[in-house]
Scaffold this motif. Structure first.
Motif, short mmCIF file in Angstrom:
data_model
loop_
_atom_site.label_atom_id
_atom_site.label_comp_id
_atom_site.label_asym_id
_atom_site.label_seq_id
_atom_site.Cartn_x
_atom_site.Cartn_y
_atom_site.Cartn_z
N GLY A 256 -72.15 141.44 1.25
CA GLY A 256 -73.61 141.29 1.36
C GLY A 256 -74.45 142.28 0.60
O GLY A 256 -75.69 142.18 0.62
N ILE A 257 -73.85 143.26 -0.10
CA ILE A 257 -74.64 144.23 -0.86
C ILE A 257 -75.28 143.54 -2.06
O ILE A 257 -74.64 142.80 -2.80
CB ILE A 257 -73.76 145.41 -1.33
CG1 ILE A 257 -73.26 146.21 -0.13
CG2 ILE A 257 -74.52 146.30 -2.30
CD1 ILE A 257 -74.35 146.89 0.67
N LYS A 258 -76.59 143.79 -2.25
CA LYS A 258 -77.36 143.14 -3.33
C LYS A 258 -77.74 144.10 -4.45
O LYS A 258 -78.15 143.66 -5.53
CB LYS A 258 -78.64 142.53 -2.75
CG LYS A 258 -78.41 141.49 -1.67
CD LYS A 258 -77.67 140.28 -2.22
CE LYS A 258 -77.53 139.20 -1.15
NZ LYS A 258 -76.69 138.06 -1.64
N LYS B 233 -72.16 144.35 7.59
CA LYS B 233 -72.57 143.08 8.17
C LYS B 233 -73.38 143.27 9.46
O LYS B 233 -74.36 142.56 9.69
CB LYS B 233 -71.34 142.21 8.43
CG LYS B 233 -70.66 141.74 7.14
CD LYS B 233 -69.42 140.91 7.41
CE LYS B 233 -68.80 140.39 6.12
NZ LYS B 233 -67.55 139.63 6.34
N ASN C 162 -85.66 150.07 3.71
CA ASN C 162 -84.58 150.04 2.73
C ASN C 162 -83.46 150.97 3.17
O ASN C 162 -83.33 152.10 2.70
CB ASN C 162 -85.11 150.45 1.35
CG ASN C 162 -86.09 149.45 0.78
OD1 ASN C 162 -85.72 148.33 0.46
ND2 ASN C 162 -87.34 149.85 0.67
N GLU D 247 -76.78 144.73 8.27
CA GLU D 247 -77.44 143.97 7.19
C GLU D 247 -77.87 144.88 6.05
O GLU D 247 -79.00 144.81 5.56
CB GLU D 247 -78.63 143.16 7.75
CG GLU D 247 -78.21 142.15 8.80
CD GLU D 247 -79.38 141.33 9.31
OE1 GLU D 247 -80.55 141.72 9.09
OE2 GLU D 247 -79.13 140.28 9.93
N VAL E 221 -76.84 140.34 -8.54
CA VAL E 221 -76.71 141.71 -8.04
C VAL E 221 -77.36 142.67 -9.03
O VAL E 221 -77.15 142.58 -10.24
CB VAL E 221 -75.23 142.08 -7.83
CG1 VAL E 221 -75.10 143.54 -7.39
CG2 VAL E 221 -74.58 141.15 -6.82
N LYS F 7 -78.22 146.20 2.34
CA LYS F 7 -78.35 145.54 1.03
C LYS F 7 -78.13 146.48 -0.15
O LYS F 7 -77.93 146.03 -1.28
CB LYS F 7 -79.75 144.90 0.89
CG LYS F 7 -80.08 143.89 1.98
CD LYS F 7 -79.11 142.73 2.01
CE LYS F 7 -79.47 141.73 3.10
NZ LYS F 7 -78.42 140.69 3.26
N ILE F 8 -78.19 147.81 0.10
CA ILE F 8 -78.11 148.79 -0.99
C ILE F 8 -76.97 149.76 -0.73
O ILE F 8 -76.82 150.29 0.38
CB ILE F 8 -79.43 149.57 -1.12
CG1 ILE F 8 -80.60 148.62 -1.37
CG2 ILE F 8 -79.34 150.59 -2.26
CD1 ILE F 8 -81.96 149.30 -1.33
#
Length: 219
Positions: free
Chosen positions: A173-175, A146, A86, A149, A191, A151-152
């Motif tokens: 691309g942030i989730k 990008k 993570n 990759e 999100v 995500k946080i």
């Protein structure tokens, strides 16, 4: 049963990190097993609540034995996604952003998260390192996210800047957001936002203090 197979109460999810923390402390003391009653006494949660919570994910306990501390610690870690990488970024490298980057549990990756970059607009901060993590120009953030990759993102930004930057981050691309900015973010349902509004937490604390004082004064 996977937690993806049915809807789990948000209250249960909120308690899982606390179970994980207590089990980690037990593990550090070389305690190998514990009953729901013993765990309830330590956590000030009822034994039935503990059993109900864990039964959402398969139970893990054995009648007459209790819970294997190591196994339960590992399994809850998996449920929380801590067995995966993570990587995260911090947007805003001021005092709060730097304090997060210095947080010891991030540095030793003991809770499954790793801060790999900070971003800021301040030329005086760009290029410095905070506990080995570089502060980058915020203009380079899209390419960095990008390429890695990510995500946080943790947001330690002023209130007026956070909404627009959050929307940009989602498009890149942030989730999930760990939001320290004192503003509620309006983002797509896909999100996840975990708000940490420090002032609101402090206000809750002061309310509880004064309400108890008022109650004692009325006696």
């Amino acid at each position: 049963m996977s937690s993806m197979d049915k809807n789990i109460s948000p209250a249960v999810i909120k308690r899982l990190p606390r179970y994980y923390r207590y089990l980690g402390a037990l593990k550090a003391k070389n305690i190998t097993r514990i009953s729901s009653k013993e765990l309830s006494e330590r956590m000030k949660v009822t034994a039935s609540q503990i059993r109900q919570d864990l039964n959402n994910f398969g139970g893990f306990g054995q009648q007459g034995y209790g819970y294997n501390v190591e196994n339960l610690y590992v399994e809850i870690g998996k449920i929380l996604g801590l067995d995966k990488s993570n990587q995260m970024i911090i947007v805003g490298a001021g005092n709060l952003g730097q304090a997060l980057a210095n947080y010891q549990d991030f540095n030793n990756n003991s809770i499954g998260f790793q801060v790999i970059a900070l971003f800021d607009v301040n030329p005086k901060l760009i290029g410095i390192t905070v506990h080995g993590v570089e502060v980058h120009d915020i203009d380079d953030m899209e390419e960095f996210i990008k390429n890695h990759e990510i995500k946080i993102a943790a947001l330690t930004l002023p209130q007026d800047q956070a909404p627009k930057i959050a929307k940009d981050l989602v498009s890149w691309g942030i989730k999930g957001f760990w939001n320290f900015a004192p503003v509620d973010l309006t983002l797509p349902d896909s999100v996840t936002v975990e708000n940490v509004h420090l002032a609101e937490s402090l206000m809750t604390l002061t309310y509880n203090i004064h309400s108890r004082e008022d109650g004692e004064g009325a006696e």
